[in-house]
Design a protein around this motif. Structure first.
Motif, mmCIF file in Angstrom:
data_model
loop_
_atom_site.group_PDB
_atom_site.id
_atom_site.type_symbol
_atom_site.label_atom_id
_atom_site.label_comp_id
_atom_site.label_asym_id
_atom_site.label_seq_id
_atom_site.Cartn_x
_atom_site.Cartn_y
_atom_site.Cartn_z
ATOM 1 N N ARG A 27 -9.886 -17.722 -10.836
ATOM 2 C CA ARG A 27 -8.945 -18.229 -11.836
ATOM 3 C C ARG A 27 -7.631 -17.997 -11.337
ATOM 4 O O ARG A 27 -6.779 -18.846 -11.693
ATOM 5 C CB ARG A 27 -9.193 -16.982 -12.880
ATOM 6 N N VAL A 28 -7.164 -16.767 -10.690
ATOM 7 C CA VAL A 28 -5.721 -16.856 -10.287
ATOM 8 C C VAL A 28 -5.560 -17.908 -9.250
ATOM 9 O O VAL A 28 -4.268 -18.512 -9.292
ATOM 10 C CB VAL A 28 -5.664 -15.453 -9.510
ATOM 11 N N ALA A 29 -6.349 -18.391 -8.227
ATOM 12 C CA ALA A 29 -6.333 -19.182 -7.398
ATOM 13 C C ALA A 29 -5.889 -20.481 -8.148
ATOM 14 O O ALA A 29 -5.102 -21.430 -7.581
ATOM 15 C CB ALA A 29 -7.310 -19.302 -6.305
ATOM 16 N N LYS A 30 -6.706 -21.050 -9.084
ATOM 17 C CA LYS A 30 -6.487 -22.196 -10.041
ATOM 18 C C LYS A 30 -5.109 -22.038 -10.688
ATOM 19 O O LYS A 30 -4.402 -23.141 -10.421
ATOM 20 C CB LYS A 30 -7.575 -22.221 -10.934
ATOM 21 N N ARG A 31 -4.582 -21.069 -11.165
ATOM 22 C CA ARG A 31 -3.354 -20.916 -11.734
ATOM 23 C C ARG A 31 -2.284 -21.126 -10.681
ATOM 24 O O ARG A 31 -1.333 -21.789 -11.150
ATOM 25 C CB ARG A 31 -3.394 -19.504 -12.633
ATOM 26 N N ARG A 32 -2.392 -20.578 -9.635
ATOM 27 C CA ARG A 32 -1.326 -20.551 -8.575
ATOM 28 C C ARG A 32 -1.288 -22.125 -8.093
ATOM 29 O O ARG A 32 -0.173 -22.801 -7.773
ATOM 30 C CB ARG A 32 -1.893 -19.775 -7.305
ATOM 31 N N THR A 33 -2.450 -22.564 -7.921
ATOM 32 C CA THR A 33 -2.553 -24.133 -7.431
ATOM 33 C C THR A 33 -1.681 -24.886 -8.587
ATOM 34 O O THR A 33 -1.105 -25.906 -8.156
ATOM 35 C CB THR A 33 -3.845 -24.665 -7.130
ATOM 36 N N GLY A 37 1.632 -26.809 -7.698
ATOM 37 C CA GLY A 37 1.677 -28.505 -8.025
ATOM 38 C C GLY A 37 2.569 -28.848 -9.032
ATOM 39 O O GLY A 37 3.146 -29.929 -8.768
ATOM 40 N N SER A 38 2.880 -27.994 -10.128
ATOM 41 C CA SER A 38 3.787 -28.590 -11.181
ATOM 42 C C SER A 38 5.149 -28.461 -10.532
ATOM 43 O O SER A 38 5.860 -29.163 -10.810
ATOM 44 C CB SER A 38 3.751 -27.537 -12.443
ATOM 45 N N VAL A 39 5.496 -27.645 -9.777
ATOM 46 C CA VAL A 39 6.763 -27.309 -9.156
ATOM 47 C C VAL A 39 6.990 -28.573 -8.066
ATOM 48 O O VAL A 39 7.952 -28.962 -8.147
ATOM 49 C CB VAL A 39 7.080 -25.793 -8.561
ATOM 50 N N LEU A 40 5.895 -28.606 -7.284
ATOM 51 C CA LEU A 40 6.147 -29.874 -6.307
ATOM 52 C C LEU A 40 6.628 -31.280 -7.333
ATOM 53 O O LEU A 40 7.232 -32.056 -6.814
ATOM 54 C CB LEU A 40 4.619 -29.948 -5.649
ATOM 55 N N LEU A 41 5.655 -31.325 -8.318
ATOM 56 C CA LEU A 41 5.499 -32.746 -9.042
ATOM 57 C C LEU A 41 7.262 -32.874 -9.739
ATOM 58 O O LEU A 41 7.941 -33.792 -9.598
ATOM 59 C CB LEU A 41 4.778 -32.642 -10.346
#
Length: 132
Positions: A27-33, A37-41
Motif C-alpha cells: 500500500r505504501v509503495a503504491k502511494r509512493r508510486t 508519478g503525479s509529480v512527474l506528470l
C-alpha cells in the motif's frame, strides 16, 4: 459441509503478521508510486507549457525580424537613391539640364519655347468628340 477452523499457533500468527506487513508495504509503495508519478506528470506538463510558449515567442520574434529586414532593405535602397542624387547634384551638367528643362533657363541668345501645353491633333479630336 465441513467447517474450516483456523489453527492459532505461533507459526500461523507469524505468517499472518508477515502477510499484513507485506500488504502495508505494498500500500505504501503504491502511494509512493502514485505520488512520484503525479509529480512527474506535473513537471512534464509544466515543461510542455514552457516549450509551447517559447515556440510562440520565437515565431513572434522571427516575424519581427523579417519585418525589420524589409524595413532595413527599404532604407538601404532609399540611402542608395539619395547618394545617387547627391552625386548628380554635384555634377554641373546635370544641374544645367534640370535648370533648362524645369525652370526654362537659357543661355544668352537662346529662345525657349514651352511646348508642353500644346495639344496634338489626336488630343484635339478626342476633346471635340467628348465635348459634343
Amino acid at each position: 459441509m465441513s467447517k474450516v477452523v483456523k489453527v492459532i499457533n505461533n507459526y500461523t500468527k507469524k505468517r499472518e503478521n508477515e502477510k499484513k506487513t507485506k500488504q502495508d508495504e505494498n500500500r505504501v509503495a503504491k502511494r509512493r508510486t502514485l505520488l512520484f508519478g503525479s509529480v512527474l506528470l506535473v513537471v512534464a506538463g509544466i515543461l510542455l507549457i514552457v516549450a509551447f510558449n517559447q515556440k510562440n515567442q520565437n515565431q513572434l520574434i522571427h516575424e519581427e525580424l523579417v519585418q525589420a529586414q524589409v524595413v532595413l532593405d527599404e532604407r538601404k535602397n532609399e540611402a542608395e537613391d539619395l547618394e545617387q542624387q547627391i552625386r548628380q547634384l554635384n555634377d554641373d551638367d546635370y544641374i544645367t539640364r534640370i535648370a533648362r528643362s524645369e525652370f526654362f533657363l537659357s543661355e544668352e541668345g537662346e529662345i525657349v519655347f514651352n511646348l508642353s501645353d500644346l495639344e496634338t491633333p489626336e488630343e484635339k479630336a478626342e476633346k471635340d468628340e467628348n465635348g459634343k
